[in-house]
Structure formats: structure tokens, C-alpha cells
Design a protein around this motif. Structure first.
Motif, PDB file in Angstrom:
ATOM      1  N   SER A  90      -0.880 -11.466 -10.022  1.00  9.22           N
ATOM      2  CA  SER A  90      -1.746 -11.285 -10.462  1.00  9.22           C
ATOM      3  C   SER A  90      -2.446 -13.148  -9.546  1.00  9.22           C
ATOM      4  O   SER A  90      -3.608 -13.735  -9.117  1.00  9.22           O
ATOM      5  CB  SER A  90      -2.770 -12.056 -11.739  1.00  9.22           C
ATOM      6  OG  SER A  90      -1.511 -12.798 -12.396  1.00  9.22           O
ATOM      7  N   PRO A  99      -9.997  -7.809 -26.843  1.00  9.68           N
ATOM      8  CA  PRO A  99      -9.964  -8.864 -26.711  1.00  9.68           C
ATOM      9  C   PRO A  99     -10.527  -9.164 -25.402  1.00  9.68           C
ATOM     10  O   PRO A  99     -10.353  -8.457 -23.997  1.00  9.68           O
ATOM     11  CB  PRO A  99      -9.082 -10.055 -26.745  1.00  9.68           C
ATOM     12  CG  PRO A  99      -8.722  -9.274 -27.932  1.00  9.68           C
ATOM     13  CD  PRO A  99      -8.575  -8.208 -26.869  1.00  9.68           C
ATOM     14  N   HIS A 100     -11.886  -9.144 -24.538  1.00  6.81           N
ATOM     15  CA  HIS A 100     -12.151 -10.233 -23.652  1.00  6.81           C
ATOM     16  C   HIS A 100     -11.333 -10.533 -22.388  1.00  6.81           C
ATOM     17  O   HIS A 100     -10.806  -9.900 -21.191  1.00  6.81           O
ATOM     18  CB  HIS A 100     -13.245 -10.828 -23.234  1.00  6.81           C
ATOM     19  CG  HIS A 100     -15.155 -10.244 -23.677  1.00  6.81           C
ATOM     20  ND1 HIS A 100     -16.002 -10.926 -23.926  1.00  6.81           N
ATOM     21  CD2 HIS A 100     -14.483  -9.714 -24.603  1.00  6.81           C
ATOM     22  CE1 HIS A 100     -16.707 -10.093 -24.918  1.00  6.81           C
ATOM     23  NE2 HIS A 100     -16.293  -9.453 -25.108  1.00  6.81           N
ATOM     24  N   GLU A 101     -10.020 -11.009 -23.132  1.00  2.00           N
ATOM     25  CA  GLU A 101      -8.818 -12.629 -22.408  1.00  2.00           C
ATOM     26  C   GLU A 101      -7.653 -11.187 -21.876  1.00  2.00           C
ATOM     27  O   GLU A 101      -7.371 -10.783 -20.830  1.00  2.00           O
ATOM     28  CB  GLU A 101      -8.321 -13.374 -22.372  1.00  2.00           C
ATOM     29  CG  GLU A 101      -7.850 -13.243 -23.478  1.00  2.00           C
ATOM     30  CD  GLU A 101      -8.729 -13.703 -25.107  1.00  2.00           C
ATOM     31  OE1 GLU A 101      -8.770 -13.509 -26.188  1.00  2.00           O
ATOM     32  OE2 GLU A 101     -10.263 -13.614 -25.213  1.00  2.00           O
ATOM     33  N   ASP A 102      -7.930  -9.597 -22.770  1.00  2.00           N
ATOM     34  CA  ASP A 102      -7.029  -9.177 -22.401  1.00  2.00           C
ATOM     35  C   ASP A 102      -7.579  -7.995 -21.244  1.00  2.00           C
ATOM     36  O   ASP A 102      -6.851  -7.509 -20.869  1.00  2.00           O
ATOM     37  CB  ASP A 102      -6.844  -8.224 -23.620  1.00  2.00           C
ATOM     38  CG  ASP A 102      -5.497  -8.939 -24.865  1.00  2.00           C
ATOM     39  OD1 ASP A 102      -5.422 -10.136 -24.501  1.00  2.00           O
ATOM     40  OD2 ASP A 102      -5.393  -8.659 -25.724  1.00  2.00           O
ATOM     41  N   ALA A 148      -9.079  -8.249 -19.466  1.00  2.00           N
ATOM     42  CA  ALA A 148      -9.182  -9.445 -17.871  1.00  2.00           C
ATOM     43  C   ALA A 148      -8.581  -9.054 -16.973  1.00  2.00           C
ATOM     44  O   ALA A 148      -7.750  -8.891 -15.880  1.00  2.00           O
ATOM     45  CB  ALA A 148      -9.921 -10.458 -18.049  1.00  2.00           C
ATOM     46  N   ARG A 149      -7.208  -9.723 -18.006  1.00  2.00           N
ATOM     47  CA  ARG A 149      -5.827  -9.223 -17.308  1.00  2.00           C
ATOM     48  C   ARG A 149      -4.977  -8.336 -17.333  1.00  2.00           C
ATOM     49  O   ARG A 149      -4.684  -8.550 -16.285  1.00  2.00           O
ATOM     50  CB  ARG A 149      -4.487  -9.681 -18.910  1.00  2.00           C
ATOM     51  CG  ARG A 149      -3.202  -9.959 -18.690  1.00  2.00           C
ATOM     52  CD  ARG A 149      -2.655 -10.935 -17.472  1.00  2.00           C
ATOM     53  NE  ARG A 149      -1.268 -10.966 -17.339  1.00  2.00           N
ATOM     54  CZ  ARG A 149      -0.818 -11.419 -16.414  1.00  2.00           C
ATOM     55  NH1 ARG A 149      -1.217 -12.488 -15.644  1.00  2.00           N
ATOM     56  NH2 ARG A 149       0.335 -11.925 -16.677  1.00  2.00           N
ATOM     57  N   THR A 191      -6.849  -6.169 -15.657  1.00  2.00           N
ATOM     58  CA  THR A 191      -7.631  -5.681 -14.534  1.00  2.00           C
ATOM     59  C   THR A 191      -6.581  -7.233 -13.444  1.00  2.00           C
ATOM     60  O   THR A 191      -6.622  -6.212 -12.114  1.00  2.00           O
ATOM     61  CB  THR A 191      -9.157  -6.525 -14.870  1.00  2.00           C
ATOM     62  OG1 THR A 191      -9.902  -5.343 -15.921  1.00  2.00           O
ATOM     63  CG2 THR A 191      -9.766  -5.679 -13.247  1.00  2.00           C
ATOM     64  N   ASP A 192      -6.431  -8.074 -13.591  1.00  2.00           N
ATOM     65  CA  ASP A 192      -6.223  -9.312 -12.572  1.00  2.00           C
ATOM     66  C   ASP A 192      -4.358  -8.962 -12.263  1.00  2.00           C
ATOM     67  O   ASP A 192      -4.488  -8.638 -10.786  1.00  2.00           O
ATOM     68  CB  ASP A 192      -6.207 -10.348 -13.141  1.00  2.00           C
ATOM     69  CG  ASP A 192      -6.857 -11.411 -13.621  1.00  2.00           C
ATOM     70  OD1 ASP A 192      -7.950 -10.901 -12.918  1.00  2.00           O
ATOM     71  OD2 ASP A 192      -7.215 -12.458 -14.262  1.00  2.00           O
ATOM     72  N   GLU A 203       0.925  -3.622 -24.943  1.00  2.00           N
ATOM     73  CA  GLU A 203      -0.089  -4.346 -25.784  1.00  2.00           C
ATOM     74  C   GLU A 203      -0.834  -3.282 -26.571  1.00  2.00           C
ATOM     75  O   GLU A 203      -1.128  -1.950 -25.905  1.00  2.00           O
ATOM     76  CB  GLU A 203      -1.014  -4.938 -25.320  1.00  2.00           C
ATOM     77  CG  GLU A 203      -2.033  -5.781 -26.195  1.00  2.00           C
ATOM     78  CD  GLU A 203      -1.119  -6.597 -27.434  1.00  2.00           C
ATOM     79  OE1 GLU A 203      -2.151  -7.088 -28.415  1.00  2.00           O
ATOM     80  OE2 GLU A 203      -0.075  -7.008 -26.895  1.00  2.00           O
ATOM     81  N   TRP A 259       0.840 -10.864 -21.778  1.00  2.00           N
ATOM     82  CA  TRP A 259       0.991 -11.927 -21.266  1.00  2.00           C
ATOM     83  C   TRP A 259       2.112 -12.803 -21.101  1.00  2.00           C
ATOM     84  O   TRP A 259       2.717 -13.609 -19.790  1.00  2.00           O
ATOM     85  CB  TRP A 259       0.493 -12.987 -22.465  1.00  2.00           C
ATOM     86  CG  TRP A 259      -0.999 -12.685 -22.374  1.00  2.00           C
ATOM     87  CD1 TRP A 259      -1.278 -11.778 -23.331  1.00  2.00           C
ATOM     88  CD2 TRP A 259      -2.295 -12.880 -21.746  1.00  2.00           C
ATOM     89  NE1 TRP A 259      -2.754 -11.546 -23.154  1.00  2.00           N
ATOM     90  CE2 TRP A 259      -2.831 -12.057 -22.154  1.00  2.00           C
ATOM     91  CE3 TRP A 259      -2.384 -14.039 -20.628  1.00  2.00           C
ATOM     92  CZ2 TRP A 259      -4.157 -12.675 -21.607  1.00  2.00           C
ATOM     93  CZ3 TRP A 259      -3.098 -13.741 -19.654  1.00  2.00           C
ATOM     94  CH2 TRP A 259      -4.852 -13.029 -20.402  1.00  2.00           C
TER      95      TRP A 259
END
Length: 333
Positions: free
Chosen positions: A66, A104-107, A109-110, A112-113, A200, A281
Motif C-alpha cells: 500500500s 469500520p471505515h478505516e478497515d 480503506a485498508r 482497498t489500499d 479479519e 493491519w
């Protein structure tokens, strides 16, 4: 089908487990030097030792795909130490099993990244070098989910769809430039990888692939074949073919069918999700291996792929059987 010259230097992302590790071993078996890219330094060394046993040179580079700058730096290091990159295999991925509202939004995004942007950064790093030489192959490891999405993996399905869109645009640009750089996608079926042991998971039960399941070596052979033949896209397994074709004709019917069956089909009722670690992560070092826990249910052969990659022989066989059948009918009449 036009063949491409035997690759000397191959780069594989997500190279320490599952399809990536199996692909590294497959290319090494054919004599290619291999650069391994993944996050876990210890798992990289373990994989490198296994690949090096084939008698090839191996370079391990810890990198999170990423990070575009890190991927670019890795590509430069590979060329300076192993030589010009002939094949770049984009394979690294992460996913999550969860309804959209529980992710969650951050997951999101992760996922996708790594799973989408990681392919973009890898492709751009490879292209920067391949276009100068007007030679090279980029293999995008895809999935039937690049055509037919399923519940519980919206972020991953979205990333796989995005990869296909990005790759189609790239092909157009390469044709415009009359480039000899070749880009191919390999759409995979369900595979017995550690993905289902460390993804996850926000569901009640542990994750599992939807049958039929194939061993990662099936995927590795398909990747090698795609890297050495000029096929625009390769569909691996009858299940992939059925999903892709059915989605073209009856997508609404599949929406309803997967709404009824797709959630339970991705959960192992005999195992709670709380027992699973997550590599979203941070890597999970102790699970880096080729196979997941579904060896007893996974097939090591893929007749449909053999037929797809031997179309001439298959056509001759059909013609011979047709001739024989017609001859028998004529004799009886």
C-alpha cells in the motif's frame, strides 16, 4: 496461442503464503530468479529458503504494497541486484468477512489500499521499467469475484472489480502505444490458503471458502502459464467460469441466490471466529504457509484449465469423436 520467452527475473507480491508462495515455488521450479515482496521479514526468510532450494537466486524485500514509494524502491533494488524484471505478479491482498454496516471505515480503506492500490503501485513500478525495454509481463491475480460479488466481502470484491477496470484501461493505453508489454488477469476460484485462517472476521463463525475448493498449486500453475502465453485473461476452474458467465446473463437471479446462501456458505459452523487472528493491519507470522486448513476438501487437479490451455488438442479430440460418431451412425443406417 503465442508463447512468451522464458522469464529470468520474476517479482511476486504477497509472496510468503498461499498463492504467492506457491507461485514463487512454481517459477523457481522453471529456473527463474524470484524477488519476494511481503510484510513479514521472518516469513520472507522462510519462504526464500524454500524457494532457493530450487537452485535459483532469491531476493526478499519486506514491504507493504500500500506504500507506493516503498514498492517503487523495491523495484529499483530488484533490478540492481537480480537484473531486468521480466514478470511482475501482483498478488498481495487482505480482506474482511463482515456485513458492510459492521466494517469500520478505516478497515474498508485498508483493504482497498492493499488489494487495489497495491496492484496499481506494483503495476506502475513494473511499467516504468518494462516500457523502456518494450518487454515484460504483468500478471494481475484476480478472482471470479472481480465479476460476481458476494456478501460479507464488499471491500475485497470492490477492489477486485477495480483491478479489472484499471487493467482494461491500461491495456487500451498499451495498444495505443503499440507496446509489447503484456498484461493479463488470472481469475481464481476458491482456494485452500491461510486467508481463511487470518482474515479479519466480524461474523459468528470462522471463515471458509465456498466449494469447490482448489489447492494453491493449481493457481500457481495458472499464473505461470499466463506469464508465458499471450492470453488476455485466464479463468481457472469450472466454478469461476460458471460464476462469470452466469453473472453476465442472470445477475439478478444470482443476487437473490447469494442473498439466501452466500452468508452461511462462507462460515465454518464448527469453529468460532473468536479463535482466529487478523492480518489486516499486522502480519500473522506463525500461519505463513502455502495451504490452509481445507486440504481434505481441496482438489489438486483442474481439468477445465487443462482444456482451456490446450484448446487445439481439445478441438482435435472433439473433431475425432464427432467423426467416429458420424461413422458409427452411417454404418448402422
Amino acid at each position: 496461442m503465442t508463447s512468451i520467452r522464458k522469464p529470468k527475473t520474476v517479482v511476486i507480491t504477497g509472496a510468503t503464503a498461499g498463492v504467492g508462495r506457491a507461485a514463487a515455488l512454481e517459477f523457481a521450479r522453471h529456473g527463474a530468479d524470484v524477488a519476494l515482496l511481503a510484510r513479514d521479514a521472518d516469513a520472507l526468510q522462510d519462504t526464500a529458503q524454500e524457494v532457493r532450494a530450487a537452485g535459483v537466486r532469491v531476493l526478499s524485500i519486506p514491504v507493504d504494497v500500500s506504500d507506493a514509494d516503498a514498492v517503487e524502491a523495491a523495484a529499483g533494488s530488484i533490478e540492481s541486484r537480480l537484473g531486468p524484471i521480466d514478470v511482475w505478479v501482483n498478488n498481495a491482498m487482505v480482506t474482511a468477512f463482515a456485513p458492510i454496516g459492521k466494517l469500520p471505515h478505516e478497515d474498508f480503506a485498508r483493504i482497498t489500499d492493499v488489494t487495489y492500490h497495491g496492484f496499481v503501485w506494483g503495476t506502475m513500478a513494473a511499467l516504468k521499467r518494462m516500457t523502456r525495454r518494450d518487454h515484460g509481463v504483468i500478471v494481475q491475480v484476480g478472482s471470479a469475484l472481480a465479476y460476481r460479488s458476494i456478501p460479507l466481502q464488499a471491500a475485497y470484491c470492490g477492489a477486485k472489480h477495480a483491478i479489472r477496470g484499471f487493467t482494461d484501461a491500461l491495456r487500451c493505453e498499451l495498444h495505443h502505444r503499440k507496446s509489447h508489454v503484456h498484461v493479463t488477469m488470472v481469475q481464481m476460484p476458491a482456494l485452500n490458503t491461510p486467508q481463511f485462517d487470518w482474515a479479519e472476521n466480524r461474523m459468528q463463525h470462522a471463515a471458509r471458502p465456498v466449494a469447490p475448493i482448489f489447492q494453491p498449486e493449481v493457481a500457481a500453475r495458472a499464473i505461470f502459464w499466463a506469464a508465458t502465453h499471450r492470453r488476455r485473461e485466464v479463468w481457472v476452474g469450472v466454478s469461476s467460469i460458471k460464476a462469470i458467465v452466469a453473472n453476465q446473463w442472470v445477475p439478478g437471479l444470482l443476487d437473490r441466490y447469494l442473498g439466501r446462501k452466500g452468508v452461511d456458505a462462507q462460515q465454518d459452523a464448527q469453529m468460532a471466529s473468536a479463535t482466529q487472528p487478523s492480518n489486516l493491519w499486522k502480519p500473522v507470522s506463525e500461519l505463513h504457509r502455502v495451504h490452509g486448513r481445507f486440504d481434505a476438501q481441496a482438489s489438486s487437479s483442474n481439468p477445465a484449465f487443462w482444456l482451456d490451455t490446450h484448446r487445439g488438442l481439445a478441438a482435435l479430440g472433439v473433431a475425432a469423436l464427432t467423426t467416429l460418431f458420424v461413422g458409427v451412425i452411417r454404418r448402422r443406417t
